[in-house]
Scaffold this active site. Structure first.
Site, mmCIF file in Angstrom:
data_model
loop_
_atom_site.group_PDB
_atom_site.id
_atom_site.type_symbol
_atom_site.label_atom_id
_atom_site.label_comp_id
_atom_site.label_asym_id
_atom_site.label_seq_id
_atom_site.Cartn_x
_atom_site.Cartn_y
_atom_site.Cartn_z
ATOM 1 N N THR A 22 40.846 86.215 66.611
ATOM 2 C CA THR A 22 39.710 86.801 67.317
ATOM 3 C C THR A 22 38.557 86.978 66.330
ATOM 4 O OG1 THR A 22 40.235 89.092 66.761
ATOM 5 C CG2 THR A 22 41.323 88.166 68.725
ATOM 6 N N THR A 41 45.854 92.597 75.208
ATOM 7 C CA THR A 41 46.608 92.372 73.965
ATOM 8 C C THR A 41 47.505 93.554 73.624
ATOM 9 O OG1 THR A 41 45.147 90.758 72.944
ATOM 10 C CG2 THR A 41 46.345 92.199 71.438
ATOM 11 N N THR A 83 48.970 103.891 65.537
ATOM 12 C CA THR A 83 47.883 104.696 64.993
ATOM 13 C C THR A 83 48.083 106.184 65.261
ATOM 14 O OG1 THR A 83 45.532 105.166 65.326
ATOM 15 C CG2 THR A 83 46.653 104.168 67.162
ATOM 16 N N ASP A 84 47.460 107.020 64.438
ATOM 17 C CA ASP A 84 47.505 108.464 64.688
ATOM 18 C C ASP A 84 46.663 108.859 65.906
ATOM 19 O OD1 ASP A 84 45.003 108.032 63.571
ATOM 20 O OD2 ASP A 84 45.194 109.551 61.996
ATOM 21 N N GLU A 85 45.790 107.936 66.366
ATOM 22 C CA GLU A 85 44.896 108.292 67.478
ATOM 23 C C GLU A 85 45.654 108.539 68.773
ATOM 24 O OE1 GLU A 85 41.313 106.093 67.916
ATOM 25 O OE2 GLU A 85 40.975 105.938 65.766
ATOM 26 N N TYR A 114 40.995 102.487 73.549
ATOM 27 C CA TYR A 114 41.814 101.946 72.443
ATOM 28 C C TYR A 114 43.084 102.763 72.257
ATOM 29 C CZ TYR A 114 43.520 101.511 67.648
ATOM 30 O OH TYR A 114 44.334 101.387 66.545
ATOM 31 N N SER A 115 42.934 104.080 72.085
ATOM 32 C CA SER A 115 44.130 104.870 71.762
ATOM 33 C C SER A 115 45.087 104.931 72.952
ATOM 34 C CB SER A 115 43.759 106.268 71.264
ATOM 35 O OG SER A 115 42.957 106.953 72.182
ATOM 36 N N LYS A 134 47.087 101.773 72.783
ATOM 37 C CA LYS A 134 48.092 101.843 71.715
ATOM 38 C C LYS A 134 49.238 102.780 72.129
ATOM 39 C CE LYS A 134 48.116 100.217 68.109
ATOM 40 N NZ LYS A 134 48.605 98.893 67.615
ATOM 41 N N LYS A 155 33.733 98.750 60.974
ATOM 42 C CA LYS A 155 34.329 100.056 60.687
ATOM 43 C C LYS A 155 33.449 100.834 59.707
ATOM 44 C CE LYS A 155 38.110 99.044 63.171
ATOM 45 N NZ LYS A 155 38.499 97.703 63.152
ATOM 46 N N ASN A 208 33.021 112.686 57.917
ATOM 47 C CA ASN A 208 32.347 111.382 57.823
ATOM 48 C C ASN A 208 31.141 111.435 56.896
ATOM 49 O OD1 ASN A 208 34.193 110.290 59.612
ATOM 50 N ND2 ASN A 208 32.887 110.658 61.412
HETATM 51 P P1 NAD Z 1 42.017 94.067 62.756
HETATM 52 O O1 NAD Z 1 41.126 94.264 63.941
HETATM 53 O O2 NAD Z 1 41.405 93.926 61.407
HETATM 54 O O3 NAD Z 1 42.926 92.759 62.982
HETATM 55 C C1 NAD Z 1 43.625 92.523 64.172
HETATM 56 C C2 NAD Z 1 44.217 91.125 64.099
HETATM 57 O O4 NAD Z 1 44.968 90.899 65.306
HETATM 58 C C3 NAD Z 1 43.173 90.012 64.021
HETATM 59 O O5 NAD Z 1 43.512 89.067 63.024
HETATM 60 C C4 NAD Z 1 43.213 89.381 65.406
HETATM 61 O O6 NAD Z 1 42.862 88.002 65.420
HETATM 62 C C5 NAD Z 1 44.658 89.601 65.786
HETATM 63 N N1 NAD Z 1 44.868 89.576 67.248
HETATM 64 C C6 NAD Z 1 44.138 90.244 68.200
HETATM 65 N N2 NAD Z 1 44.610 89.952 69.415
HETATM 66 C C7 NAD Z 1 45.683 89.101 69.242
HETATM 67 C C8 NAD Z 1 46.598 88.475 70.112
HETATM 68 N N3 NAD Z 1 46.507 88.616 71.454
HETATM 69 N N4 NAD Z 1 47.579 87.706 69.583
HETATM 70 C C9 NAD Z 1 47.671 87.541 68.229
HETATM 71 N N5 NAD Z 1 46.816 88.083 67.365
HETATM 72 C C10 NAD Z 1 45.838 88.872 67.851
HETATM 73 O O7 NAD Z 1 43.079 95.234 62.799
HETATM 74 P P2 NAD Z 1 43.644 96.185 61.634
HETATM 75 O O8 NAD Z 1 42.661 97.233 61.351
HETATM 76 O O9 NAD Z 1 44.171 95.320 60.558
HETATM 77 O O10 NAD Z 1 44.865 96.881 62.422
HETATM 78 C C11 NAD Z 1 46.144 96.258 62.485
HETATM 79 C C12 NAD Z 1 47.088 97.129 63.284
HETATM 80 O O11 NAD Z 1 47.194 98.415 62.647
HETATM 81 C C13 NAD Z 1 46.621 97.412 64.711
HETATM 82 O O12 NAD Z 1 47.740 97.394 65.557
HETATM 83 C C14 NAD Z 1 46.013 98.801 64.654
HETATM 84 O O13 NAD Z 1 46.117 99.464 65.889
HETATM 85 C C15 NAD Z 1 46.874 99.440 63.590
HETATM 86 N N6 NAD Z 1 46.229 100.515 62.821
HETATM 87 C C16 NAD Z 1 45.018 100.329 62.235
HETATM 88 C C17 NAD Z 1 44.455 101.345 61.454
HETATM 89 C C18 NAD Z 1 43.118 101.169 60.770
HETATM 90 O O14 NAD Z 1 42.589 102.146 60.216
HETATM 91 N N7 NAD Z 1 42.537 99.973 60.721
HETATM 92 C C19 NAD Z 1 45.129 102.550 61.315
HETATM 93 C C20 NAD Z 1 46.368 102.726 61.946
HETATM 94 C C21 NAD Z 1 46.921 101.677 62.694
HETATM 95 O O1 DAU Z 2 42.953 106.724 62.871
HETATM 96 C C1 DAU Z 2 43.345 105.378 62.844
HETATM 97 C C2 DAU Z 2 42.276 104.529 63.483
HETATM 98 O O2 DAU Z 2 41.189 104.486 62.559
HETATM 99 C C3 DAU Z 2 42.749 103.116 63.817
HETATM 100 O O3 DAU Z 2 43.765 103.187 64.783
HETATM 101 C C4 DAU Z 2 41.591 102.275 64.355
HETATM 102 O O4 DAU Z 2 42.021 100.948 64.596
HETATM 103 C C5 DAU Z 2 40.494 102.274 63.317
HETATM 104 O O5 DAU Z 2 39.368 101.566 63.817
HETATM 105 C C6 DAU Z 2 40.082 103.704 62.960
HETATM 106 O O6 DAU Z 2 39.416 104.342 64.091
HETATM 107 P P1 DAU Z 2 38.110 105.258 63.893
HETATM 108 O O7 DAU Z 2 37.362 105.273 65.160
HETATM 109 O O8 DAU Z 2 38.456 106.551 63.262
HETATM 110 O O9 DAU Z 2 37.338 104.359 62.770
HETATM 111 P P2 DAU Z 2 35.786 103.971 62.609
HETATM 112 O O10 DAU Z 2 35.643 103.323 61.262
HETATM 113 O O11 DAU Z 2 35.259 103.242 63.785
HETATM 114 O O12 DAU Z 2 35.080 105.395 62.554
HETATM 115 C C7 DAU Z 2 35.437 106.363 61.571
HETATM 116 C C8 DAU Z 2 34.617 107.616 61.848
HETATM 117 O O13 DAU Z 2 33.244 107.343 61.551
HETATM 118 C C9 DAU Z 2 34.647 108.058 63.304
HETATM 119 O O14 DAU Z 2 34.607 109.474 63.365
HETATM 120 C C10 DAU Z 2 33.362 107.483 63.893
HETATM 121 C C11 DAU Z 2 32.413 107.506 62.712
HETATM 122 N N1 DAU Z 2 31.414 106.420 62.651
HETATM 123 C C12 DAU Z 2 31.819 105.151 62.819
HETATM 124 C C13 DAU Z 2 30.921 104.116 62.738
HETATM 125 C C14 DAU Z 2 31.355 102.671 62.937
HETATM 126 C C15 DAU Z 2 30.090 106.739 62.363
HETATM 127 O O15 DAU Z 2 29.726 107.926 62.182
HETATM 128 N N2 DAU Z 2 29.201 105.713 62.271
HETATM 129 C C16 DAU Z 2 29.552 104.400 62.463
HETATM 130 O O16 DAU Z 2 28.666 103.513 62.387
#
Ligand code: NAD
Ligand code: DAU
Length: 354
Positions: free
Chosen positions: A35, A99, A133-135, A158-159, A162, A197, A257
């Site tokens: 994606t 997904t 995720t913790d969300e 999203y949450s 999940k 992010k 933040n």
């Molecule tokens: P990301 O958005 O960077 O990557 C997601 C990947 O999944 C991409 O490579 C995308 O191409 C692939 N994908 C999406 N839909 C798909 C499908 N239908 N089939 C196969 N592949 C598909 O995500 P991330 O931040 O690396 O998160 C990975 C996992 O960890 C997720 O499940 C997310 O919920 C979880 N998670 C993320 C965080 C965080 O802070 N980023 C925290 C806790 C848990």
């Molecule tokens: O807690 C785990 C989660 O953390 C994961 O499950 C998600 O996949 C991951 O995206 C992340 O979610 P958040 O919404 O917490 O992350 P984000 O980076 O989008 O935002 C972090 C915090 O910052 C949130 O309180 C929103 C704020 N924010 C975010 C953006 C993009 C801003 O203030 N400004 C911004 O431009």
């Protein structure tokens, strides 16, 4: 072990694949739909390793899953494939439902069918680790932390998606005996994170001299974990976790933040000073809040610490400095993304229509 990692071209998935190839003897098949959030460049260093292979496809595609599983004959799955950005889930939840819920269901079906065909010894070792995720636990007040028994209370599309996937995974463990594991982790940061992010977005906008958008008053709190600490935790849970258990993973690094962004600005002031004695923090701008913005997340990771001996190694300040340095040294990686997939525009303020 032979492991199917889904979503291995994403931020955490690619860190996990690099870790499994560089630091273990496991063999990895990465199944990824590629994606907007994916980057095969994040896997360049392992792409020629004989223990690594890649299949382009979706976890929603049952026929493809059946073929991949029959050919690769895995000893386990680690499911990271997901739509992951809260703001995008507000603008368009459909892909999240497809997904995160339907895809996880299809993957469970494929894993269950495979396990039932395995001989007893391999079946005993098989694991299906679902990365969550913790969300799913909702939003905290000023005190307390999420632990494994905290009731689910998801607030965003999203949450909620999940949370639904976690429930499906638990149900497959409980009902069909699939040896599942679930991890719920706090906010990750580090190299190769897609610049939608907060942390990479602010680094890249600061370097461009653009405003740094802080939602609301910047007082929302997240519990930050360096991505390499997360992938060590995932490997530990996959190898040694008890089937049908959940493990919370967190960095013990709660930050508002506004303080996260100020820290990024301070590191940039040192590493890449602005012209004319200006400070990066002057670019901070308070903007309209995220709809339904969760106030605070914090993880109690005492179970994984006590039972599996995992703990985070990277402090928040050192992790932020390493991350800022990485973005400074890897402009090609994120400039490609800015040119093709995302230009840093505000997301999450539309109504959900699809
Ligand atoms: P990301 O958005 O960077 O990557 C997601 C990947 O999944 C991409 O490579 C995308 O191409 C692939 N994908 C999406 N839909 C798909 C499908 N239908 N089939 C196969 N592949 C598909 O995500 P991330 O931040 O690396 O998160 C990975 C996992 O960890 C997720 O499940 C997310 O919920 C979880 N998670 C993320 C965080 C965080 O802070 N980023 C925290 C806790 C848990
Ligand atoms: O807690 C785990 C989660 O953390 C994961 O499950 C998600 O996949 C991951 O995206 C992340 O979610 P958040 O919404 O917490 O992350 P984000 O980076 O989008 O935002 C972090 C915090 O910052 C949130 O309180 C929103 C704020 N924010 C975010 C953006 C993009 C801003 O203030 N400004 C911004 O431009």
């Amino acid at each position: 072990m032979k492991i199917i990692v889904t979503g291995g071209a994403g931020f955490i998935g690619s860190a996990l694949v690099r870790h499994l190839i560089d630091e273990t003897t496991h063999t990895v098949l990465n199944l990824d739909k590629l994606t907007y959030a994916a980057s095969l460049a994040s896997l360049a260093c392992v792409s020629h390793n004989p223990r690594y292979s890649f299949v382009h496809g979706s976890i929603c595609d049952s026929a493809l899953l059946e073929r991949v599983v029959a050919t690769f004959d895995p000893d386990g799955f680690i499911n990271l494939a997901a739509e992951t950005h809260v703001d995008r889930s507000i603008d368009g939840p459909v892909a999240f439902i497809d997904t995160n819920i339907n895809g996880t269901f299809r993957l469970l079906q494929a894993a269950q069918a495979h396990v039932e065909r395995l001989p007893t010894d391999r079946r005993a070792r098989f694991r299906f680790l679902h990365v969550s995720t913790d969300e799913v636990y909702g939003s905290l007040g000023e005190t307390g932390k999420f632990h494994e028994a905290t009731p689910y209370d998801p607030r965003s599309p999203y949450s909620a998606s999940k949370a639904a996937s976690d429930h499906l995974v638990s149900a497959w463990g409980h009902t069909y005996g699939l040896p599942i594991l679930i991890t719920n982790c706090s906010n990750n940061y580090g190299p190769y994170q897609f610049p939608e992010k907060l942390i990479p977005l602010c680094i890249i906008k600061a370097l461009a001299g653009e405003e740094l958008p802080i939602y609301g008053r910047g007082e929302n709190i997240r519990d930050w974990l360096y991505v390499d600490d997360h992938v060590r935790a995932l490997t530990t849970v996959f190898e040694r976790g008890i089937p049908c258990q959940t493990y919370n993973i967190g960095g013990d690094a709660e930050r508002r933040n506004i303080d996260v962004v100020r820290r990024i600005c301070a590191v940039l002031d040192t590493l890449r000073p602005r012209d004319g004695g200006k400070h990066y923090a002057d670019l901070i701008s308070f903007v309209a809040d995220r709809p339904g913005h969760d106030a605070r997340y914090a993880i109690d990771a005492s179970k994984i610490r006590a039972e599996l001996g995992w703990s985070p190694e990277q402090s928040f300040d050192a992790g932020i400095e390493a991350t800022v340095k990485w973005y400074l040294e890897n402009e090609d990686w994120w400039e490609d993304i800015l040119a093709q997939n995302y230009k840093g525009e505000r997301l999450g303020l539309k109504r959900a229509h699809g």
